[in-house]
Scaffold this active site. Sequence first.
Site, short mmCIF file in Angstrom:
data_model
loop_
_atom_site.label_atom_id
_atom_site.label_comp_id
_atom_site.label_asym_id
_atom_site.label_seq_id
_atom_site.Cartn_x
_atom_site.Cartn_y
_atom_site.Cartn_z
CE1 TYR A 136 38.88 19.00 31.49
CE2 TYR A 136 37.11 17.82 30.42
CZ TYR A 136 37.54 18.72 31.37
OH TYR A 136 36.64 19.32 32.22
CE LYS A 186 43.33 33.10 37.45
NZ LYS A 186 42.57 34.18 38.11
CG ASP A 218 39.32 34.61 38.62
OD1 ASP A 218 39.37 35.07 37.46
OD2 ASP A 218 40.18 34.88 39.48
CG ASP A 242 33.40 20.11 31.91
OD1 ASP A 242 32.16 20.09 31.96
OD2 ASP A 242 34.10 19.12 32.19
CG ASP A 246 28.22 21.41 34.04
OD1 ASP A 246 27.75 21.30 32.89
OD2 ASP A 246 28.78 20.48 34.63
#
Length: 347
Positions: A136, A186, A218, A242, A246
């Site tokens: 970001y 990851k 994942d 993020d 959600d």
Amino acid sequence: MLIALLPGDGIGPEVVAEATRVLKAVVGDRLTFETAAVGGAAYKVHGHPLPPATLDLARKADAILFGAVGDPDCDKLERHLRPEQAILGLRKELTLFANLRPARLFPELADASALRPEVAEQIDMVIVRELNGDVYFGEKGMRKTASGRREGYDIMSYNEDEVARIARVGFETARVRKGKLCSVDKANVLETSQLWRDVVIEISSEYPDIELSHMYVDNAAMQLVRNPGQFDVIVTGNLFGDILSDQASMCAGSIGMLPSASLDSAQKGLYEPIHGSAPDIAGQGKANPLATILSAGMMLRYSLGLVAEADRIEAAVAKALAGGARSPDLGGRMTTTQMGDTVLAAL
């Protein structure tokens, strides 16, 4: 104590109005409020999504209650002028590096979860998301390849101090809960994640009372659906946090139910629902204000030290839901104002 109200775009003004009503009912004259434009609403008046006057108010306020940003009318603007740059700018300028997103299922909403009730009822976690790094804020741009084809790039990076800072927030959060911290990365693919994992392990020596585990992102996404009860506190980077937060919101019933706090090192914070501006329902009275009301409760708890008052707000939301309060996202027909009324009545 001064509260900066930044309603923003879409349904932002509607949900912030209800949260402000609740704050006034609970805290009374101990708070003063000032409102400023942000996002697309600010761009249309001031030519920038985060005008100097808005940033000045945010700096001098004791806490910030934020609605949402995002306006389809602004989608074709240059990136630095788009509404979403306002929230990124506030995080950067105020050094709001730690995002806390609690996710728990109110028993009355088990039927609203995308999961089976016996799985959904296990959900009670906090996702601690780093806010000032990752793709970001990394170098980004568009370029041409040697063959003349367009190529976009976004650089993901963290330095060890940034990781250590958010790791300690994760460990401290776990310490006041069940004592379990899961670090999500990851590391099997990304060097950034390998550094993340190495530093989290180093910091863990300061917290021998906390049970630390690691999980690839994942697998974490799958486990949130398969067995959410295994998680107490998750700490992760900006991008992964993020997405996972959600996902957790829908597991808990609705994205309209989850609050969040973005904090600096001194616990000054910006508080907002995790949902977006929802322009398709703006002005129709269909928005669920509960996430914003719960965000206001987090503001009292974390930044203002008004714990009893925060407890009252959370209890009132639970009582309103137990009494059947339902906005359209929860399968009901109550308007935004009616939802706010039920919380006020429950107080």
